[in-house]
Design an enzyme around this catalytic site. Structure first.
Site, PDB file in Angstrom:
ATOM      1  N   TRP A 355       0.819  -1.207   0.000  1.00 40.77           N
ATOM      2  CA  TRP A 355       0.000   0.000   0.000  1.00 40.77           C
ATOM      3  C   TRP A 355       0.853   1.257   0.000  1.00 40.77           C
ATOM      4  O   TRP A 355       0.361   2.359  -0.233  1.00 40.77           O
ATOM      5  CB  TRP A 355      -0.975  -0.003   1.179  1.00 40.77           C
ATOM      6  CG  TRP A 355      -0.344   0.135   2.545  1.00 40.77           C
ATOM      7  CD1 TRP A 355       0.361  -0.803   3.222  1.00 40.77           C
ATOM      8  CD2 TRP A 355      -0.403   1.287   3.403  1.00 40.77           C
ATOM      9  NE1 TRP A 355       0.766  -0.325   4.444  1.00 40.77           N
ATOM     10  CE2 TRP A 355       0.306   0.960   4.583  1.00 40.77           C
ATOM     11  CE3 TRP A 355      -0.975   2.547   3.297  1.00 40.77           C
ATOM     12  CZ2 TRP A 355       0.468   1.846   5.652  1.00 40.77           C
ATOM     13  CZ3 TRP A 355      -0.820   3.435   4.364  1.00 40.77           C
ATOM     14  CH2 TRP A 355      -0.110   3.084   5.522  1.00 40.77           C
ATOM     15  N   GLU A 484       1.881  -1.333  13.280  1.00 40.29           N
ATOM     16  CA  GLU A 484       1.972  -2.796  13.343  1.00 40.29           C
ATOM     17  C   GLU A 484       2.476  -3.299  14.690  1.00 40.29           C
ATOM     18  O   GLU A 484       2.638  -4.509  14.872  1.00 40.29           O
ATOM     19  CB  GLU A 484       2.858  -3.301  12.205  1.00 40.29           C
ATOM     20  CG  GLU A 484       2.235  -3.048  10.846  1.00 40.29           C
ATOM     21  CD  GLU A 484       3.178  -3.336   9.685  1.00 40.29           C
ATOM     22  OE1 GLU A 484       2.685  -3.528   8.569  1.00 40.29           O
ATOM     23  OE2 GLU A 484       4.418  -3.348   9.908  1.00 40.29           O
TER      24      GLU A 484
END
Length: 754
Positions: A355, A484
């Site tokens: 992305w 993350e």
């Protein structure tokens, strides 16, 4: 931090050989041309620590997934960018001693990447065990005039002897990927041959069956006597042994030309003949003409893409290095290619598309290249829509889930928490469509391609949300946001927000297409099977999406329960703990408050006009001190927002971090390869951050300031047929139009015409 290179505005210079940090230097010295590329390896043999890496765009291998416990739904393979035939190699012998800078005494050494003209040059003086001393210079470039050509010039001057210099140019297909899951050989030999002054080697990837033919030829000047004593023609290796008699202080110059042809571009039966044609043309031109063409082409490219900084050489070097490496990786001519996180500089992260492309790279290409380049990035995703629908179906969901990592549209990433929970990436695809149309004004893209993608992404969000009847809101459970360092959380703010925004934008786009292209709308709604009822459902989800808000502070929480953590700022951590991803257990990271990269703030960057300056300021003040910036994608977003809220010193600090991330090895991982996709962030930090570029309802907005450390900066932007040069200094801002008719824009809140 350890700095290996000199500060120079147009060059990356290593003044001495660093055996212990050679991999780091190899990464920084990488070259490419959008079609292929390689790390800054030596042409001659080097038995010290090295990671020989040559990569060809679009050629990959589906390496079978390796995990301790197989979870239902795991992708069967992880796409690997393949280490391809070593075509750069030239073994060099002085008498009967092979040149090896790991075992020879190196008295002088310099390796320089010339960014202005796109080539790598290396000079050294070395002495063999027997005392023979040579001066050598190796120059190479990947042509941006003909993307299938590489040229090398290797010069050797004996300094204290008369004798024989032997060059052995070779092609070696027996290569391996260091990151192979099962230590497999990804290639098999198909064809090999030698001819009078060269040879060719064709290798085929196992499973995916890409054929790659590498053809070489060579020529030498200088010396007293030249002869080809022998050649070798094996399944995975061809070479020629070329001997030259030399006198002391007499230079011999050896040129090697390489052509790389693949079955992506030619029929298999034509690969060898096409390679020979390319080599013949290169030989006819010769090294000097090819080199002149290369320098001219790079000057033309820089004329549109350069950012000039006056008064800060480190900042200047950083931005040029990043722009240079972006164009080494992606030029946009081939719509089948995309921008890998490591480009052609290493194997880590495997696949070619994350992305990152839509979130960070698209805006760079929108402003520095023709709009067709950015459109190709969108079409890349459009062409993979069916695969994205398959990815969603594997989870039992509707619509399309674009992959976290891919080569051909299939998901090829194998960490569950990332692959199937970090679904916010779907929002980046939708936002890229908005960004492209908003910037270029190409609304026709919406009915031709965009609406179809938006509909399928919206269907995914609609099937992924969870209706909570007690609170009468829609929620998103079990996700991973951009940060993350938090996995499997409920209601990540950014994910919920970008999902709701996508539904809203899809509804707006559908209404526009229906009003302006009624026939196309009817055809699309029939083919895709969407109805007014489905659109009404999306509107309801948008209107009743849940966002975690801390009642005490009024802040959007990164996810449910975030405020329950111990909120200790990074500045209060003992430096020995940093980076935490290299010093802490994963359990400790997940329980901590520390943020890998912009998360809530990512939404405030993407959906910039939906938040007030005060909202951006309060959320920045809360989240940035908790952010460790251990993602290469983190500093640029913080730099841009800091600039917008008036935190100019923080904006500059974050700019330097993104601009010199690899040059100064901030994250201690550059030896694995460069952080290509985040490099666009340094350009964004200047143009979207310091200069405040925005496009609102078709009008260009600029609100520039100059960092205190700089005297001046300037850049060019391509906007709807206008090529503008913006120059900002402490006296003010000047905007000159280099191409196009008069343009009305907004500068510091006032309309001006240029």
């Amino acid at each position: 931090m350890k700095r290996l290179i000199e500060v120079d505005q147009w060059k990356i210079i290593e003044k001495e050989l660093h055996p212990d940090d050679n991999r780091l230097a190899e990464s920084v010295m990488s070259l490419g041309n959008g079609h292929m590329g390689m790390r800054g390896n030596f042409e001659e043999t080097y038995t010290g620590d090295t990671h020989l890496g040559i990569y060809v765009g679009g050629v990959y291998y589906p390496d079978k997934t390796r995990v301790g416990w197989w979870k239902n739904g795991y992708p069967e393979y992880f796409a690997k960018v393949l280490n391809a035939t070593n075509f750069i190699g030239i073994r060099v012998f002085v008498g009967n001693e092979e040149l090896d800078l790991h075992t020879w005494k190196v008295d002088e050494f310099e390796r320089t990447l010339n960014m202005q003209h796109g080539y790598l040059v290396r000079t050294f003086r070395a002495t063999s065990e027997s005392g023979k001393q040579i001066l050598a210079k190796a120059t190479r470039f990947f042509s941006i005039v003909d993307h299938q050509i590489v040229a090398v010039n290797y010069e050797v001057t004996p300094l204290n002897f008369d004798g024989e210099i032997t060059f052995i140019p070779f092609l070696n297909g027996e290569v391996r990927n260091e990151d192979a899951n099962y230590d497999e050989d990804f290639w098999e030999p198909i064809h090999h041959q030698v001819f009078s002054n060269g040879g060719s080697l064709t290798m085929r990837t196992r499973k995916t069956e890409f054929d790659v033919t590498t053809t070489m030829s060579y020529a030498a000047t200088g010396g007293l006597h030249h002869e080809v004593s022998e050649s070798h023609d094996e399944e995975e290796y061809v070479d020629h042994v070329y001997k030259v008699q030399v006198k002391k202080n007499e230079k011999v110059s050896f040129n090697k030309y390489i052509a790389v042809t693949t079955s992506r571009d030619y029929g298999r039966e034509d690969l060898v003949s096409e390679g020979e044609k390319l080599i013949a043309t290169a030989e006819q031109k010769g090294f000097e003409q090819l080199f002149t063409e290369q320098k001219s082409a790079w000057e033309k490219r820089w004329n549109q893409a350069d950012v000039e900084v006056v008064g800060d050489a480190e900042a200047q070097q950083g931005i040029r290095f990043n722009i240079f490496q972006l164009y080494n990786t992606y030029t946009g001519e081939d719509p089948r290619l995309n921008i890998g996180p490591k480009g052609f500089t290493g194997e880590k992260y495997g696949g070619s598309t994350y992305w990152d492309t839509e979130a960070y790279c698209l805006p760079f290409y929108l402003s520095t290249a023709d709009s067709s380049i950015s459109k190709n990035l969108l079409l890349y995703r459009y062409q993979q829509l069916e695969k994205a629908k398959e990815n969603a179906a594997k989870l039992g969901l509707e619509g399309a889930l674009y992959p976290m990592v891919t080569m051909n549209g299939e998901e090829s990433h194998n960490e569950w928490e990332i692959t199937f929970e970090e679904i916010h990436r779907n929002g980046a695809i939708a936002h890229a469509i908005w960004n492209y149309v908003n910037y270029t004004g190409d609304q026709e893209y919406l009915h031709e391609y965009g609406l179809e993608v938006l509909v399928e992404i919206s269907r995914f969000w609609a099937s992924r949300v969870h209706w909570n009847p007690r609170k009468e809101v829609y929620m998103m459970l079990g996700v991973t946001g951009p940060n993350e360092y938090e996995n499997n959380v409920n209601n990540n703010y950014y994910t919920n927000r970008i999902a709701a925004w996508t539904l809203e934008y899809t509804l707006e786009t559908a209404a526009w297409v229906k009003e302006n292209h009624a026939k196309v709308y009817a055809q699309l709604s029939s083919r895709l099977g969407f109805s007014d009822e489905e659109l009404a459902k999306w509107k309801d989800i948008h209107n009743r999406m849940y966002y975690p808000i801390d009642e005490k502070t009024g802040l959007y929480m990164q996810q449910d329960g975030f405020m329950d953590k111990e909120l200790l700022p990074v500045a209060e951590l003992d430096p020995k703990h940093l980076p935490i991803n290299q010093n802490w257990s994963w359990d400790r990271i997940l329980r901590s408050c520390y943020i890998k990269q912009a998360d809530v703030l990512q939404g405030m960057y993407f959906l910039n006009d939906r938040y007030t300056v005060e909202e951006k300021r309060s959320h920045f003040a809360f989240y940035e001190p908790l952010t460790v910036h251990e993602s290469s994608l983190s500093p640029c977003v913080h730099s841009i927002l800091a600039a917008e809220i008036g935190e100019e010193e923080k904006a500059y600090e974050m700019y330097l971090r993104t601009a010199r991330l690899d040059l100064d090895n901030y994250n201690n991982d550059t030896e694995d390869g460069l952080h290509i996709t985040s490099m666009a962030g340094s350009w964004l930090s200047i143009v979207h951050g310091f200069a405040g570029l925005r496009v609102r309802e078709g009008e260009l907005y600029l609100s520039p300031f100059v960092p205190k450390a700089w005297k001046e900066y300037s850049f060019k932007i391509n906007f709807r047929g206008h090529l503008l040069k913006v120059k900002v200094n402490h006296e003010g801002t000047t905007i000159a139009q280099e191409n196009g008719d008069n343009l009305v824009l907004n500068l510091h809140g006032k309309k001006v015409t240029v």
